[in-house]
Write a protein that holds these residues in place. Structure first.
Motif, PDB file in Angstrom:
ATOM      1  N   ALA A  23       0.815  -1.336  -0.319  1.00  0.00           N
ATOM      2  CA  ALA A  23       0.151   0.305  -0.074  1.00  0.00           C
ATOM      3  C   ALA A  23       0.783   1.420  -0.761  1.00  0.00           C
ATOM      4  N   ILE A  24       2.020   1.014   0.362  1.00  0.00           N
ATOM      5  CA  ILE A  24       3.034   2.384   0.954  1.00  0.00           C
ATOM      6  C   ILE A  24       3.602   2.628  -0.358  1.00  0.00           C
ATOM      7  N   ALA A  25       4.007   1.462  -1.243  1.00  0.00           N
ATOM      8  CA  ALA A  25       4.543   1.512  -2.645  1.00  0.00           C
ATOM      9  C   ALA A  25       3.736   1.812  -3.667  1.00  0.00           C
ATOM     10  N   CYS A  26       1.914   1.636  -3.838  1.00  0.00           N
ATOM     11  CA  CYS A  26       1.234   2.450  -4.482  1.00  0.00           C
ATOM     12  C   CYS A  26       0.735   3.595  -3.997  1.00  0.00           C
ATOM     13  N   ALA A  27       0.971   4.063  -2.686  1.00  0.00           N
ATOM     14  CA  ALA A  27       0.774   5.106  -2.330  1.00  0.00           C
ATOM     15  C   ALA A  27       1.561   6.380  -2.799  1.00  0.00           C
ATOM     16  N   PHE A  28       2.605   6.168  -3.026  1.00  0.00           N
ATOM     17  CA  PHE A  28       3.848   7.154  -3.199  1.00  0.00           C
ATOM     18  C   PHE A  28       3.511   6.871  -5.207  1.00  0.00           C
ATOM     19  N   LEU A  29       3.505   6.169  -6.101  1.00  0.00           N
ATOM     20  CA  LEU A  29       2.931   5.861  -7.400  1.00  0.00           C
ATOM     21  C   LEU A  29       2.214   6.728  -7.449  1.00  0.00           C
ATOM     22  N   SER A  30       0.927   6.724  -6.429  1.00  0.00           N
ATOM     23  CA  SER A  30      -0.431   6.885  -7.027  1.00  0.00           C
ATOM     24  C   SER A  30      -0.249   8.638  -7.194  1.00  0.00           C
ATOM     25  N   ASN A  31       0.619   9.220  -5.791  1.00  0.00           N
ATOM     26  CA  ASN A  31       1.150  10.672  -5.866  1.00  0.00           C
ATOM     27  C   ASN A  31       2.477  10.910  -6.987  1.00  0.00           C
ATOM     28  N   TRP A  32       2.474  10.255  -7.674  1.00  0.00           N
ATOM     29  CA  TRP A  32       4.253  10.537  -8.415  1.00  0.00           C
ATOM     30  C   TRP A  32       2.748  10.859  -9.764  1.00  0.00           C
ATOM     31  N   GLN A  33       1.225  10.210  -9.905  1.00  0.00           N
ATOM     32  CA  GLN A  33       0.700  10.373 -11.124  1.00  0.00           C
ATOM     33  C   GLN A  33       0.099  12.033 -11.125  1.00  0.00           C
ATOM     34  N   PHE A  34      -0.369  12.484  -9.779  1.00  0.00           N
ATOM     35  CA  PHE A  34      -1.103  12.887  -9.661  1.00  0.00           C
ATOM     36  C   PHE A  34      -0.190  14.480  -9.536  1.00  0.00           C
ATOM     37  N   SER A  35       1.023  14.382  -9.277  1.00  0.00           N
ATOM     38  CA  SER A  35       2.231  14.946  -9.727  1.00  0.00           C
ATOM     39  C   SER A  35       1.928  15.678 -11.270  1.00  0.00           C
ATOM     40  N   ARG A  36       2.216  14.495 -11.753  1.00  0.00           N
ATOM     41  CA  ARG A  36       1.755  14.164 -13.675  1.00  0.00           C
ATOM     42  C   ARG A  36       1.183  15.087 -13.936  1.00  0.00           C
ATOM     43  N   SER A 221      -6.019   8.957 -14.007  1.00  0.00           N
ATOM     44  CA  SER A 221      -6.362   7.232 -14.058  1.00  0.00           C
ATOM     45  C   SER A 221      -5.387   6.452 -13.575  1.00  0.00           C
ATOM     46  N   TYR A 222      -4.754   6.933 -14.188  1.00  0.00           N
ATOM     47  CA  TYR A 222      -2.885   6.215 -13.786  1.00  0.00           C
ATOM     48  C   TYR A 222      -3.440   6.261 -11.978  1.00  0.00           C
ATOM     49  N   ALA A 223      -3.134   7.148 -11.126  1.00  0.00           N
ATOM     50  CA  ALA A 223      -3.442   7.962  -9.840  1.00  0.00           C
ATOM     51  C   ALA A 223      -4.895   7.194  -9.147  1.00  0.00           C
ATOM     52  N   ILE A 224      -5.693   6.973  -9.431  1.00  0.00           N
ATOM     53  CA  ILE A 224      -6.805   6.358  -8.873  1.00  0.00           C
ATOM     54  C   ILE A 224      -6.449   4.778  -8.881  1.00  0.00           C
ATOM     55  N   GLN A 225      -5.937   4.194 -10.045  1.00  0.00           N
ATOM     56  CA  GLN A 225      -5.796   2.491 -10.404  1.00  0.00           C
ATOM     57  C   GLN A 225      -5.098   2.023  -9.308  1.00  0.00           C
ATOM     58  N   TRP A 226      -3.751   2.300  -8.814  1.00  0.00           N
ATOM     59  CA  TRP A 226      -2.823   2.472  -8.137  1.00  0.00           C
ATOM     60  C   TRP A 226      -3.579   2.852  -6.033  1.00  0.00           C
ATOM     61  N   ILE A 227      -4.378   3.687  -5.727  1.00  0.00           N
ATOM     62  CA  ILE A 227      -5.160   3.547  -4.714  1.00  0.00           C
ATOM     63  C   ILE A 227      -5.825   2.584  -4.907  1.00  0.00           C
ATOM     64  N   LEU A 228      -6.834   2.304  -6.130  1.00  0.00           N
ATOM     65  CA  LEU A 228      -7.703   0.999  -5.702  1.00  0.00           C
ATOM     66  C   LEU A 228      -6.857  -0.330  -5.475  1.00  0.00           C
ATOM     67  N   PHE A 229      -5.329  -0.628  -6.450  1.00  0.00           N
ATOM     68  CA  PHE A 229      -4.256  -1.338  -6.140  1.00  0.00           C
ATOM     69  C   PHE A 229      -4.771  -1.942  -4.389  1.00  0.00           C
ATOM     70  N   ALA A 230      -3.747  -0.544  -3.611  1.00  0.00           N
ATOM     71  CA  ALA A 230      -3.171  -0.474  -2.400  1.00  0.00           C
ATOM     72  C   ALA A 230      -4.822  -1.618  -1.555  1.00  0.00           C
TER      73      ALA A 230
END
Length: 306
Positions: A23-36, A221-230
């Protein structure tokens, strides 16, 4: 039983830790996609507000000795001066027309002495070679160019180079290395300009560059997907633990039903080595239908004998 429960608790704790790390890894990836996505939204806003603005002289936006303000990217400017035709360069491996094309860079000397790098458009590779078969020359004499400002590109990290007369990217430092010293020293830093028109116009001319895309990209959409994965990671771990609990409960119930009943136990041993007599079971009651059937068969046999 206590040891089994302790082992299961340790195992489930490991499952939970794996879910937390995931979940922590997904949170970092989601935050990166939100920044992008935020960066892309800023780019689209700048294109929308600047692309079709009225052209102004370069010195109004970028005075001599200053750099390009990011908020002025894509702003049209009017440049008056002369192309340095003999110092033309090509930028290789640019994606245009479904192929690795070349973009045409020509230094443009302004009336105030500054040199601005003009991107005049693109040309395809040659029919039988990688280099273009022909590159249209810019017009001679004094020319008025309308162009849109762009920040210089980063130098390639891989250290890739290009043949003579070419550059791997539009980086002012790399371009300056391919130009005469007098031109390189006067080159405007931090920016180049995409030509939209020139007067007088040269014929033929390189193909016009494409309008910037308005696609926001898939970052949101990628950011939301990482949240769902977590979330799915925790659901999956919960499912595994619940399944183990169900199987354990079923095993305990099976152990209880398979235990020997009182009627199936072995006879108790008597002190003198014998065994206690078995309790006689009651005789099975006859089936009325079977008795009636036997009587009919007996009667039929008596008739044949007589």
């Amino acid at each position: 039983m206590t040891a089994t429960r302790s082992s299961a608790f340790v195992r489930w704790t490991g499952y939970a830790l794996v879910a937390v790390v995931f979940a922590i890894a997904c949170a970092f990836l989601s935050n990166w996609q939100f920044s992008r996505n935020a960066e892309r939204a800023t780019e689209l806003r700048i294109v929308e507000q600047n692309y079709d603005a009225t052209a102004v002289p370069l010195e109004e936006l970028v005075p001599a000795g200053s750099a390009l303000d990011p908020e002025d990217e894509w702003r049209p400017v009017e440049l008056v001066g002369q192309y340095l035709r003999d110092e033309q360069l090509l930028v290789r491996n640019r994606p245009h027309g479904g192929t690795a094309a070349f973009e045409v860079l020509v230094p443009f000397r302004l009336d105030d002495g500054r040199v601005v790098l003009i991107n005049r458009g693109w040309v395809p590779p040659g029919a039988d070679q990688a280099e273009p078969d022909a590159v249209p020359a810019p017009p001679e004499g004094t020319v008025t160019v309308e162009a849109r400002l762009r920040p210089e590109e980063a130098a390639p990290r891989s250290g890739r180079s290009a043949p003579a007369g070419q550059v791997p990217t539009i980086n002012i430092g790399l371009v300056a290395e391919r130009l005469p010293a007098a031109t390189a020293n006067a080159l405007q830093p931090s920016l180049y300009a995409l030509m939209s028109s020139e007067d007088p116009a040269a014929t033929p001319a390189p193909a016009a560059l494409e309008v910037p895309s308005e696609d926001p990209g898939p970052h949101l959409s990628y950011a939301i997907q990482w949240i769902l994965f977590a979330i799915m990671g925790f659901i999956f771990i919960g499912y595994i633990i619940r399944t183990e609990l169900r199987y354990r409960r079923e095993d305990q119930e099976d152990d209880g039903t398979e235990a020997p009943s009182a009627g199936d136990t072995l006879p108790p041993v008597i002190a003198d080595g014998g065994v206690a007599p078995r309790v006689r079971r009651g005789r099975r009651r006859p089936d009325p239908d079977a008795s009636e059937e036997d009587a009919l068969l007996d009667a039929a046999g008596s008739d044949r004998r007589s």
